[in-house]
Design a protein around this motif. Structure first.
Motif, mmCIF file in Angstrom:
data_model
loop_
_atom_site.group_PDB
_atom_site.id
_atom_site.type_symbol
_atom_site.label_atom_id
_atom_site.label_comp_id
_atom_site.label_asym_id
_atom_site.label_seq_id
_atom_site.Cartn_x
_atom_site.Cartn_y
_atom_site.Cartn_z
ATOM 1 N N SER A 211 -24.939 -42.264 8.965
ATOM 2 C CA SER A 211 -25.935 -42.075 7.878
ATOM 3 C C SER A 211 -25.637 -40.843 7.765
ATOM 4 O O SER A 211 -26.420 -40.183 6.793
ATOM 5 N N CYS A 212 -25.946 -39.676 8.858
ATOM 6 C CA CYS A 212 -26.412 -38.398 9.114
ATOM 7 C C CYS A 212 -25.269 -37.798 8.117
ATOM 8 O O CYS A 212 -25.498 -36.913 6.848
ATOM 9 N N ALA A 213 -24.303 -38.504 7.889
ATOM 10 C CA ALA A 213 -22.813 -37.058 7.659
ATOM 11 C C ALA A 213 -23.132 -37.557 5.436
ATOM 12 O O ALA A 213 -23.163 -36.670 5.526
ATOM 13 N N VAL A 214 -23.258 -38.445 5.369
ATOM 14 C CA VAL A 214 -23.591 -38.757 3.171
ATOM 15 C C VAL A 214 -24.499 -38.435 3.586
ATOM 16 O O VAL A 214 -24.643 -37.926 2.710
ATOM 17 N N VAL A 215 -26.003 -38.322 4.144
ATOM 18 C CA VAL A 215 -27.372 -37.711 3.972
ATOM 19 C C VAL A 215 -27.218 -36.141 3.680
ATOM 20 O O VAL A 215 -28.035 -35.370 2.630
ATOM 21 N N GLY A 216 -26.459 -35.264 4.739
ATOM 22 C CA GLY A 216 -26.452 -33.795 4.070
ATOM 23 C C GLY A 216 -27.556 -33.479 5.530
ATOM 24 O O GLY A 216 -28.574 -34.382 6.346
ATOM 25 N N GLY A 217 -27.348 -32.030 5.950
ATOM 26 C CA GLY A 217 -27.543 -31.561 7.264
ATOM 27 C C GLY A 217 -28.960 -31.826 7.270
ATOM 28 O O GLY A 217 -30.365 -31.504 7.879
ATOM 29 N N LYS A 218 -30.015 -30.299 5.693
ATOM 30 C CA LYS A 218 -31.506 -30.808 6.325
ATOM 31 C C LYS A 218 -32.171 -31.807 5.830
ATOM 32 O O LYS A 218 -33.181 -31.967 7.027
ATOM 33 N N VAL A 219 -31.934 -32.579 4.475
ATOM 34 C CA VAL A 219 -32.521 -34.116 5.019
ATOM 35 C C VAL A 219 -32.503 -34.819 7.045
ATOM 36 O O VAL A 219 -33.832 -35.254 7.286
#
Length: 258
Positions: free
Chosen positions: A133-141
């Motif tokens: 899930s973290c890989a899909v949305v991006g580091g800032k979010v």
């Protein structure tokens, strides 16, 4: 004729200030007690709480490491967003694995060391799902959601310890939280079958944040007042899943707003 002895009157025991400061376990008084009318040794309950939070710390550190790898390695999001059959197979596997591991973990939750091994496997499965899930949305979010989750968890935990010490019991929350959880599950299923866009994701994120914040209060209350000393696996799983679900709800809300 012998005279019968007169009954002796007992002198009431006067407690000194030092006795009251140390606390009477049977009466539930004293500064070291966690909650009123406590009949157990506070040292045992504090040892149990420390054990559960030590397990949770290891779980969160591992989950954070997996989430960081998923966020910073560009190969992982590129593969997951390709929507290839292999990517869908990975999604399906990550959805099913936690449920497969959860059943034997609950069955052998009080059998050491099998419960610890199954708990570690369950943590790995959940961490992989969070990492995807973290890989899909991006580091800032992800960073924004992690900070918000940490603030909420620390604040609610401190509040619950303070409230329970003053005599409050949050067991009454369970029926309400259970109904809200059913609504969330049905809403999530509807969103999968009939996607409603960003607005639906925002609503789900807000509702999930409120519901799992309530579960953190409830399960912390159970940790302090209800769980027995051999239920450390159940206590750790409950709080771990509360925090993970709170993080995922916050992540959903943050990603829909960006």
């Amino acid at each position: 004729m012998a005279q019968e002895p007169k009954p002796q009157h007992q002198v009431p025991k006067v407690h000194s200030d030092s006795d009251s400061d140390s606390g009477d376990i049977e009466s539930g008084c004293g500064g070291d007690l966690l909650y009123p009318k406590m009949t157990e040794d506070p040292a045992l309950r504090w040892a149990f709480i420390r054990k559960v939070y030590a397990i949770l710390s290891i779980q969160f550190l591992f989950t954070a490491a997996v989430a960081a790898v998923g966020s910073f390695l560009k190969v992982i999001p590129e593969f997951l967003l390709s929507k290839s059959p292999a990517a869908w197979a990975v999604y399906l596997l990550l959805i099913l694995l936690p449920f497969i591991v959860m059943w034997p973990m609950l069955v052998y939750r009080q059998k050491h060391p099998v419960n610890i091994i199954l708990l570690a496997l369950f943590t790995i499965c959940i961490s992989l799902s969070v990492g995807v899930s973290c890989a899909v949305v991006g580091g800032k979010v992800v960073l924004q959601a992690a900070i918000l989750t940490a603030v909420v968890v620390v604040g609610l935990t401190l509040y619950t310890f303070f409230a329970v010490r003053r005599g409050h019991d949050f067991t009454f929350l369970f029926p309400f939280l259970y109904c809200c959880l059913l609504v969330l599950l049905v809403y999530c299923l509807m969103q999968i079958l009939f996607p409603l866009g960003k607005l639906a994701h925002t609503i789900y994120g807000c509702l999930g944040t409120l519901v799992f914040s309530g579960f953190i209060i409830y399960d912390t209350n159970q940790l302090i007042r209800r769980h027995t000393y051999n239920e450390y696996v159940i206590a750790a799983i409950s709080l771990y899943m509360d925090v993970i679900n709170l993080f995922m709800s916050t992540l959903t809300f943050s990603s829909s707003c960006n």
